[in-house]
Design an enzyme around this catalytic site. Structure first.
Site, PDB file in Angstrom:
ATOM      1  CE  LYS A  81      -3.861   2.216   2.155  1.00 43.31           C
ATOM      2  NZ  LYS A  81      -5.088   2.243   3.552  1.00 43.31           N
ATOM      3  CB  SER A 156      -7.365   4.595   2.026  1.00 40.91           C
ATOM      4  OG  SER A 156      -6.952   3.913   2.995  1.00 40.91           O
ATOM      5  CB  SER A 180      -9.029   2.795   4.873  1.00 45.47           C
ATOM      6  OG  SER A 180      -9.435   4.209   4.808  1.00 45.47           O
TER       7      SER A 180
END
Length: 475
Positions: A81, A156, A180
């Site tokens: 990520k 996210s 997220s």
């Protein structure tokens, strides 16, 4: 063969590696080929370091051939990520302000995965500074849903979820404050676990005593999520909330017997959140799945009064602490939703923050009492189905206007405030073929129970076996 291989579970891929029926280099090549074919459509992987990945994969093959001990994830390719720092590899957080940022050191979650033997290939896309549950930013653009590329992949951890769904990698790291990793898992038909704060440590976190955001594992199966959790969990002396854990309790979850289990079903979290009809219609049959497995299911919801207000206040505290100085220096470098959240934090008084912390304490104690009566809580992950990828965020949910970018995520934000582990598991598909996730929630620090319950549901439904038609999309 490559396409079939990349959609196998992490455990299946590891078994092939351990039996020497496949090399780590071959496994890497298969995933790189999948990325090359389909990432132009999905845009999940945004930075690639193939040379390093090939060197690491080759070294793992050499170690395996020599009979030397290897980590539990040895040979699995992964892109990290883009909010998690990676030594020597660009980490942008989706912001032009960090477009050329190359960290000197790995975040702890990255370090633990690399000790576990992963082959780091690249980075996965995120919203700007991970703000919002739709993945787009001015550096790399929009990540699209592999099941429907005109739709959002969530955020996210949207790049991570889309990469899993598209067969770009078998496991992924995510993070979650207000959904997220749960929202993108729901949107992309994969599994994402928000653990109890402190289980996955963050020794560099700015506000170490504020239990809002946490890293967590993602994968295509519950078992693979447990395997990754076993590698990244455990105490770190620099994280004041972290605690010791038994990795073996997570590494190989088996489906629990649900006979006699007490299950609460809260489709609108006690009439507190609007939920689209497609989501409710898709998830409703899952009540019968739990009942058929022997559970007693009834409508019930923990006390969530004041939870959203406390969440919003403490989220604003974190955003102001993290970004206020950078915003003051470069006010034009932040998107409007970030500016709003930073400004909200700057306006807070000490008593307002104190009241939010007191409310959080009350809610978490009430949740613990709720789980005296129920073993499991079921709820929607997201209040909406994957929405148009060109939107910034849904402004209406089930006919109810949403006034800011947090409103449509409330079904996750409210659970965050309880301080409990929550998992998104594939819960079915709408009549239009869009994935919908079921949120399974248990008492704080009972991740082993949560994994076992989720594994039983996964085994009974097999929703996660349905993969996107990427070849059809590209024809």
């Amino acid at each position: 063969m490559d396409t079939e291989l990349v959609f196998r579970s992490a455990r299946e891929q590891l078994a092939l590696l351990e039996r020497k029926e496949l090399s780590a280099r071959e496994l890497l090549d298969a995933h790189v080929a999948q990325i090359t074919r389909h990432n132009p459509t999905v845009n999940a992987v945004v930075t690639v370091d193939l040379d390093t990945a090939e060197r690491v994969a080759t070294a793992i093959d050499d170690e395996r051939c020599a009979g030397r001990p290897l980590g539990p994830l040895a040979g699995l390719p992964i892109s990290i990520k883009d909010t998690h720092a990676t030594a020597g590899l660009r980490t942008t957080c989706g912001s032009p302000l960090l477009a050329d940022n190359v960290p000197d050191a790995d975040d702890e979650i990255v370090r633990r995965m690399q000790v576990g033997g992963v082959v780091r290939l690249g980075k996965t896309n995120v919203p700007e500074f991970a703000a919002g549950s739709h993945t787009f930013n001015p550096v790399f653009g929009v990540t699209r849903n592999p099941y429907a590329p005109t739709r959002s992949a969530g955020g996210s951890s949207g790049g991570a979820a889309a990469a899993l769904a598209a067969g770009f990698q078998p496991i992924a790291d995510g993070s979650d404050m207000g959904g997220s990793l749960r929202n993108p898992a729901s949107f992309c038909n994969v599994v994402g676990l928000r653990p109890t704060p402190g289980l996955v440590p963050d020794p560099t976190g700015l506000l170490g005593y504020l239990p809002m955001g946490t890293a967590g594992p993602m994968a295509r199966t519950v078992g693979d999520v447990g395997l990754l959790l076993s590698v990244i969990a455990g105490r770190h002396r620099a994280d004041p909330l972290s605690y010791d854990s038994d990795a073996a309790a997570y590494a190989a979850p088996t489906p629990a017997s649900l006979a006699g289990m007490r299950v609460a079903w809260a489709p609108t979290l006690g009439d507190r959140v609007p939920v689209e009809a497609d989501v409710l219609d898709t998830l409703a049959p899952n009540v019968a799945v739990f009942e058929d497995l022997g559970a007693h299911v009834e409508p019930a919801c923990p006390d969530l009064d004041g939870a959203f207000e406390a969440f919003r206040t403490l989220r604003a505290v974190e955003f102001e602490a993290a970004f206020a100085q950078m915003y003051a220096a470069t006010p034009d470098g932040f998107k409007p939703d970030l500016v709003w959240n930073i400004s909200e934090g700057a306006r807070l008084s000490g008593p307002q923050v104190g009241r939010a912390l007191a409310e959080l304490t009350r809610l978490q104690r009430a949740a613990d009492r709720f789980f005296d009566d129920y073993d499991v809580l079921l709820a929607p992950v997201s209040q909406v189905t994957p929405f148009d990828a060109e939107l910034t965020w849904p402004s209406m949910v089930a006919g109810v206007e949403q006034h800011d970018y947090l409103g449509w995520m409330e079904s996750c934000c409210l659970i965050t405030a309880l301080g409990v582990p929550a998992m998104s598991v594939p819960g079915g598909f709408t009549t239009d073929g869009l994935p919908v996730g079921l949120q399974i929630i248990t008492r704080a620090r009972t991740e082993a129970t949560l994994l076992a319950v989720a594994a039983a549901f996964e085994e009974a439904t097999a929703f996660g076996l349905r993969t996107p038609d990427l070849e059809g999309i590209n024809r």
